[in-house]
Design an enzyme around this catalytic site. Structure first.
Site, short mmCIF file in Angstrom:
data_model
loop_
_atom_site.label_atom_id
_atom_site.label_comp_id
_atom_site.label_asym_id
_atom_site.label_seq_id
_atom_site.Cartn_x
_atom_site.Cartn_y
_atom_site.Cartn_z
N ASP A 1 -38.84 -15.04 -31.76
CA ASP A 1 -38.32 -16.79 -31.90
C ASP A 1 -40.17 -16.87 -32.63
OD1 ASP A 1 -37.01 -17.15 -29.61
OD2 ASP A 1 -38.22 -16.19 -27.94
N HIS B 1 -38.19 -18.04 -23.49
CA HIS B 1 -37.32 -17.47 -24.67
C HIS B 1 -36.32 -17.90 -24.15
CE1 HIS B 1 -35.57 -14.52 -27.87
NE2 HIS B 1 -34.71 -13.87 -26.60
P1 NAX Z 1 -28.13 -2.51 -25.00
O1 NAX Z 1 -27.05 -3.30 -24.43
O2 NAX Z 1 -27.95 -1.94 -26.66
O3 NAX Z 1 -29.17 -1.71 -24.39
C1 NAX Z 1 -29.87 -1.91 -23.49
C2 NAX Z 1 -29.79 -0.34 -22.86
O4 NAX Z 1 -31.05 -0.67 -21.65
C3 NAX Z 1 -28.58 0.20 -22.33
O5 NAX Z 1 -28.60 1.98 -22.77
C4 NAX Z 1 -28.62 0.45 -21.10
O6 NAX Z 1 -27.60 1.84 -19.88
C5 NAX Z 1 -29.62 0.56 -20.69
N1 NAX Z 1 -29.97 0.02 -19.13
C6 NAX Z 1 -29.31 -1.06 -18.63
N2 NAX Z 1 -29.55 -0.89 -17.49
C7 NAX Z 1 -31.53 -0.26 -17.11
C8 NAX Z 1 -32.01 0.18 -16.31
N3 NAX Z 1 -31.95 -0.40 -15.23
N4 NAX Z 1 -32.85 1.05 -16.61
C9 NAX Z 1 -33.53 1.54 -17.28
N5 NAX Z 1 -32.11 0.77 -18.40
C10 NAX Z 1 -31.18 0.35 -18.68
O7 NAX Z 1 -29.21 -3.94 -25.73
P2 NAX Z 1 -29.84 -4.22 -26.02
O8 NAX Z 1 -29.60 -4.52 -27.54
O9 NAX Z 1 -30.92 -3.57 -26.87
O10 NAX Z 1 -30.96 -5.25 -25.56
C11 NAX Z 1 -32.14 -4.93 -24.46
C12 NAX Z 1 -32.03 -6.32 -23.99
O11 NAX Z 1 -33.25 -7.02 -24.63
C13 NAX Z 1 -31.00 -6.81 -23.77
O12 NAX Z 1 -31.18 -8.12 -22.98
C14 NAX Z 1 -31.13 -8.49 -24.01
O13 NAX Z 1 -30.55 -9.70 -24.16
C15 NAX Z 1 -32.58 -8.57 -24.62
N6 NAX Z 1 -32.69 -9.18 -25.71
C16 NAX Z 1 -34.27 -10.23 -26.44
C17 NAX Z 1 -34.94 -10.37 -27.11
C18 NAX Z 1 -35.97 -11.10 -26.60
O14 NAX Z 1 -36.66 -12.08 -27.82
N7 NAX Z 1 -36.97 -11.20 -26.09
C19 NAX Z 1 -34.30 -11.01 -28.44
C20 NAX Z 1 -32.73 -9.37 -28.68
C21 NAX Z 1 -32.10 -9.02 -27.62
O15 NAX Z 1 -31.00 -10.22 -26.95
#
Ligand code: NAX
Length: 343
Positions: A176, A204
């Site tokens: 942000d 966030h």
């Molecule tokens: P993806 O769906 O591409 O990747 C997430 C990965 O996490 C997948 O490979 C999945 O298998 C794995 N996963 C799910 N549960 C798990 C667990 N219990 N233990 C270990 N791995 C697990 O998502 P991606 O685009 O990489 O985003 C990841 C997270 O970041 C999401 O929650 C998203 O909302 C969050 N974000 C946070 C942001 C922030 O500013 N704080 C911005 C970007 C993003 O939206």
């Protein structure tokens, strides 16, 4: 490379008289953010060009095959600083003796989900991971939570890890902040590198508040350079809704910019901010009237590996209104996960 059902290891890269390698755990390592983040960690962008790293990567079982591919590519990148790569679906293995943890893995929000669905879907993940951190991580571990809702997920992990001091659990609002810097850079024509002390209050989420009052743009005060109508109108709205705009434009949520922000957050924590103010969300100790324990984004400086909240900035009525709004949302999220807080 040796492979069994749930653990993969690439090891055997010799130590060579450099600093001792640090253990860096990344969850959701085979996801979109992970794919951008791991290369920046491995290249030295986060911990410095003389700091070797051992990568400890966590996925869930359905992600293990993708993770194996990511590890093969990391190995193929032949990074001089990488001392070993481990992939696992067991948090107790991934977090073992970890010095740094990037909690990225969780479900991104989809069109059909509102925020409470996201809290319900992802909260339980951070109970198990908090317990594993408590059991096996270094007592000095530095943790950044990226997986959403990141403030409340950090709160859950922290509550389930009583051995680790709460200040070591942070959540990411740096994306942000960077989005806000990007907007000011675009409007003024000043490069982002010359925009300082612009930081985020709160959660966030679209209630967060990018506070322009202390920001300097190439030596000039942002509040003198930009009119109030823009700062409290389009600027604020654009930053608050940027995540959605990226999804609409790209067809996928922010990944490279999120990874880059996570690097900025951890690099600043690890290497210091040299007096600059940056945004980090961490459990409140009552600063600015924020209830104790809420994971809230504050203006921070980092020094000698510590995060120091800048706790004496004046607050005007607009900032107070935004702070109050964020407190209200975070209290609601905390109530929604009260059974996950182990109390
Ligand atoms: P993806 O769906 O591409 O990747 C997430 C990965 O996490 C997948 O490979 C999945 O298998 C794995 N996963 C799910 N549960 C798990 C667990 N219990 N233990 C270990 N791995 C697990 O998502 P991606 O685009 O990489 O985003 C990841 C997270 O970041 C999401 O929650 C998203 O909302 C969050 N974000 C946070 C942001 C922030 O500013 N704080 C911005 C970007 C993003 O939206």
């Amino acid at each position: 490379m040796s492979t069994d059902s749930n653990e993969i290891a690439i090891v055997g890269m010799a130590n060579d008289g450099m600093k001792k390698s640090i253990r860096v755990a990344v969850t959701g390592a085979a996801g979109n953010i992970g794919y951008a983040l791991l290369w920046r960690i491995a290249s030295g962008d986060c911990f410095g060009m003389n700091q070797p790293v051992t990568l400890q990567l966590l996925e869930i079982p359905p992600g293990m095959q993708r993770l194996e591919g990511v590890m093969m590519e990391l190995n193929d990148s032949a990074f001089p600083l990488v001392r070993g790569i481990l992939g696992t679906d067991d948090p107790n293995v991934a977090f073992k003796e970890a010095d740094v943890i990037f909690l990225v893995g969780s479900r991104p929000r989809t069109k059909d989900m509102d925020r409470s669905d996201l809290v319900a879907a992802n909260g339980p993940i951070f109970v198990g991971q908090g317990k594993a951190i408590d059991a096996v991580a270094s007592s000095k571990v530095k943790i950044i939570t990226v997986g959403n809702p990141c403030n409340t997920n950090a709160l859950i992990a922290c509550a389930n890890a009583p051995r680790i001091p709460p200040r070591q659990f942070t959540a990411m609002t740096r994306l942000d902040q960077n989005r806000a810097v990007g907007q000011m850079a675009e409007r003024s024509g000043v490069p982002a590198s010359k925009i300082n002390d612009l930081f985020i209050w709160g959660n966030h989420a679209n209630t967060m508040y990018p506070d322009p009052r202390f920001a300097m743009v190439d030596g000039k005060s942002a509040t003198e350079l930009f009119d109030r109508e823009w700062l409290q109108g389009d600027f604020l709205d654009t930053v608050a809704t940027r995540g959605k705009a990226i999804i609409v434009a790209r067809g996928a949520s922010s990944a490279a910019s999120a990874a880059s922000a996570a690097i900025d957050h951890m690099r600043d924590w690890w290497q210091g901010t040299d007096g600059r103010i940056v945004s980090m969300a961490l459990p409140s100790e009552g600063w600015y009237g924020v209830p104790e324990g809420l994971v809230f984004s504050f203006p921070c400086r980092c020094e000698n590996g510590d995060v120091i909240v800048v706790d004496n900035l004046p607050i005007d009525s607009f900032a107070q209104m935004k702070i109050d709004e964020n407190i209200a949302v975070l209290l609601e999220e905390r109530d929604a996960v009260s059974e996950l807080l182990g109390k």
